[in-house]
Design a protein around this motif. Structure first.
Motif, short mmCIF file in Angstrom:
data_model
loop_
_atom_site.label_atom_id
_atom_site.label_comp_id
_atom_site.label_asym_id
_atom_site.label_seq_id
_atom_site.Cartn_x
_atom_site.Cartn_y
_atom_site.Cartn_z
N THR A 189 0.84 -1.21 0.00
CA THR A 189 0.00 0.00 0.00
C THR A 189 0.87 1.25 0.00
O THR A 189 0.63 2.20 -0.75
CB THR A 189 -0.94 0.01 1.22
N VAL A 190 1.89 1.26 0.85
CA VAL A 190 2.81 2.40 0.91
C VAL A 190 3.51 2.58 -0.44
O VAL A 190 3.64 3.70 -0.94
CB VAL A 190 3.84 2.22 2.04
N VAL A 191 3.96 1.47 -1.02
CA VAL A 191 4.64 1.53 -2.32
C VAL A 191 3.72 2.08 -3.41
O VAL A 191 4.07 2.99 -4.16
CB VAL A 191 5.17 0.14 -2.73
N VAL A 192 2.51 1.51 -3.50
CA VAL A 192 1.56 1.91 -4.54
C VAL A 192 1.14 3.37 -4.38
O VAL A 192 1.14 4.14 -5.36
CB VAL A 192 0.31 1.00 -4.51
N LEU A 193 0.82 3.77 -3.17
CA LEU A 193 0.39 5.16 -2.95
C LEU A 193 1.55 6.13 -3.17
O LEU A 193 1.35 7.27 -3.62
CB LEU A 193 -0.18 5.33 -1.55
N GLY A 194 2.77 5.67 -2.85
CA GLY A 194 3.95 6.50 -3.13
C GLY A 194 4.12 6.72 -4.63
O GLY A 194 4.41 7.83 -5.08
N LEU A 195 3.91 5.66 -5.40
CA LEU A 195 4.01 5.76 -6.86
C LEU A 195 2.91 6.66 -7.43
O LEU A 195 3.15 7.45 -8.34
CB LEU A 195 3.93 4.37 -7.50
N PHE A 196 1.70 6.54 -6.88
CA PHE A 196 0.61 7.40 -7.33
C PHE A 196 0.93 8.86 -7.03
O PHE A 196 0.68 9.75 -7.87
CB PHE A 196 -0.70 7.01 -6.65
N SER A 197 1.46 9.13 -5.85
CA SER A 197 1.80 10.51 -5.47
C SER A 197 2.90 11.06 -6.36
O SER A 197 2.86 12.23 -6.78
CB SER A 197 2.23 10.56 -4.00
N PHE A 198 3.90 10.23 -6.67
CA PHE A 198 4.97 10.64 -7.57
C PHE A 198 4.42 10.94 -8.96
O PHE A 198 4.81 11.92 -9.61
CB PHE A 198 6.04 9.55 -7.65
N THR A 199 3.49 10.08 -9.42
CA THR A 199 2.88 10.29 -10.73
C THR A 199 2.09 11.60 -10.76
O THR A 199 2.18 12.37 -11.74
CB THR A 199 1.94 9.12 -11.07
N MET A 200 1.32 11.86 -9.70
CA MET A 200 0.55 13.10 -9.65
C MET A 200 1.48 14.31 -9.66
O MET A 200 1.20 15.32 -10.33
CB MET A 200 -0.32 13.11 -8.39
N LYS A 201 2.60 14.23 -8.94
CA LYS A 201 3.56 15.33 -8.93
C LYS A 201 4.14 15.56 -10.33
O LYS A 201 4.28 16.71 -10.76
CB LYS A 201 4.70 15.01 -7.95
N THR A 202 4.47 14.47 -11.01
CA THR A 202 5.02 14.57 -12.36
C THR A 202 4.01 15.22 -13.31
O THR A 202 4.36 16.10 -14.11
CB THR A 202 5.40 13.18 -12.90
N LEU A 203 2.76 14.80 -13.22
CA LEU A 203 1.71 15.37 -14.07
C LEU A 203 1.50 16.85 -13.77
O LEU A 203 1.28 17.66 -14.68
CB LEU A 203 0.39 14.60 -13.86
N GLN A 204 1.58 17.22 -12.49
CA GLN A 204 1.46 18.63 -12.12
C GLN A 204 2.60 19.45 -12.69
O GLN A 204 2.38 20.54 -13.24
CB GLN A 204 1.43 18.76 -10.59
N ASN A 205 3.82 18.93 -12.55
CA ASN A 205 4.99 19.66 -13.06
C ASN A 205 4.93 19.84 -14.58
O ASN A 205 5.41 20.85 -15.11
CB ASN A 205 6.27 18.93 -12.67
N GLU A 206 4.37 18.85 -15.26
CA GLU A 206 4.27 18.93 -16.72
C GLU A 206 2.99 19.64 -17.17
O GLU A 206 2.71 19.72 -18.36
CB GLU A 206 4.32 17.52 -17.31
N LYS A 207 2.22 20.11 -16.18
CA LYS A 207 0.97 20.86 -16.43
C LYS A 207 -0.01 20.08 -17.31
O LYS A 207 -0.67 20.64 -18.19
CB LYS A 207 1.28 22.22 -17.08
N LYS A 208 -0.09 18.79 -17.05
CA LYS A 208 -1.06 17.95 -17.74
C LYS A 208 -2.36 17.95 -16.92
O LYS A 208 -2.65 17.02 -16.16
CB LYS A 208 -0.51 16.53 -17.91
N HIS A 209 -3.10 19.03 -17.07
CA HIS A 209 -4.26 19.27 -16.23
C HIS A 209 -5.33 18.19 -16.37
O HIS A 209 -5.96 17.79 -15.37
CB HIS A 209 -4.88 20.64 -16.55
N HIS A 210 -5.56 17.70 -17.58
CA HIS A 210 -6.58 16.68 -17.79
C HIS A 210 -6.22 15.38 -17.06
O HIS A 210 -7.07 14.73 -16.46
CB HIS A 210 -6.77 16.42 -19.28
N ALA A 211 -4.94 15.02 -17.12
CA ALA A 211 -4.49 13.81 -16.43
C ALA A 211 -4.58 13.97 -14.92
O ALA A 211 -4.91 13.02 -14.20
CB ALA A 211 -3.06 13.48 -16.84
N VAL A 212 -4.29 15.16 -14.42
CA VAL A 212 -4.41 15.43 -12.99
C VAL A 212 -5.87 15.28 -12.55
O VAL A 212 -6.16 14.71 -11.48
CB VAL A 212 -3.88 16.84 -12.64
N ILE A 213 -6.78 15.79 -13.36
CA ILE A 213 -8.20 15.67 -13.05
C ILE A 213 -8.61 14.20 -12.99
O ILE A 213 -9.31 13.77 -12.07
CB ILE A 213 -9.06 16.42 -14.09
N VAL A 214 -8.15 13.41 -13.96
CA VAL A 214 -8.46 11.97 -13.97
C VAL A 214 -7.92 11.30 -12.71
O VAL A 214 -8.62 10.53 -12.05
CB VAL A 214 -7.89 11.29 -15.23
#
Length: 231
Positions: A189-214
């Motif tokens: 759970t910690v690993v998976v949620l860590g990966l999700f959080s990293f992915t969300m951060k990456t999407l935010q940095n790349e300003k992929k707003h639609h992906a962040v919304i999803v």
């Protein structure tokens, strides 16, 4: 999706709703920055048809929230929210909130948790949690029952909730967050949620707003349906 339902591949109408949602969000991600007014109309039309066909409360709320965000996402306030730390860590936040509410609602097992929230909120929060439990067809109470029965372990147990038959008229856990926590264990759970959080951060940095919304919508939806580990 309808053919899969009729053939028995998908056994519950909420499963149809999840598949429709997956198709909608896949289309949104496919279009990404090219998502325009025509795409918005298509997205909204599929949502309306899906809501009318499935009548799934979680689909209606999650899909409706997605439409609102898509309509207003170009506004500064919405962009600021989508770029916030709250959105970045929405997956662990949702998991913790889900577990806490399950504890608070299942007061026959975790009465001290309910008393704590009652004291710090002057009795307001337990009533709010109870209302949310009623709105979600007792999913929080069933989640609390599951946490009481099976607890949380480091490596999980992959419990097949749907196969249980011990005298309860109905016992099943729909929350994807609890499926992850209890089925896969605390470490994964910690690993998976860590990966999700990293992915969300990456999407935010790349300003992929639609992906962040999803990502945001799927995190909220996963508290009520198993869209986290099944889709």
């Amino acid at each position: 999706v309808a053919l899969a339902m009729m053939s028995g591949v998908i056994g519950h109408i909420n499963g149809v709703a999840m598949q429709i949602g997956a198709i909608m969000f896949a289309y949104l991600l496919y279009r990404n920055d090219k998502f325009n007014r025509k795409d918005f109309i298509i997205f909204t039309t599929v949502y309306i048809l899906g809501a009318l066909y499935t009548k799934s409360g979680s689909f209606i709320v999650s899909g409706g929230f997605a439409i609102v965000l898509l309509f207003f996402y170009k506004r500064k306030t919405v962009k600021k929210v989508l770029a916030s730390n709250f959105i970045r860590f929405i997956y662990p936040i949702t998991l913790v909130a889900n577990v806490i509410m399950c504890f608070a609602v299942a007061d026959q097992y975790f009465s001290s948790v309910r008393r704590c929230f009652s004291v710090i909120s002057f009795g307001v929060l337990p009533k709010v949690f109870d209302a949310m439990d009623r709105l979600t067809s007792s999913r929080l109470l069933l989640g609390g029952e599951s946490l009481h029965r099976y607890g949380i372990s480091l490596f999980g147990g992959n419990i097949q909730y749907e196969s249980l038959n011990d005298g309860f008229s109905y016992f099943n856990v729909d929350s994807g967050m609890l499926w992850l926590l209890q089925g896969w264990g605390l470490i994964m759970t910690v690993v998976v949620l860590g990966l999700f959080s990293f992915t969300m951060k990456t999407l935010q940095n790349e300003k992929k707003h639609h992906a962040v919304i999803v990502g945001f919508i799927l995190a909220l939806w996963s508290a009520n349906e198993d869209v986290l580990v099944s889709i």
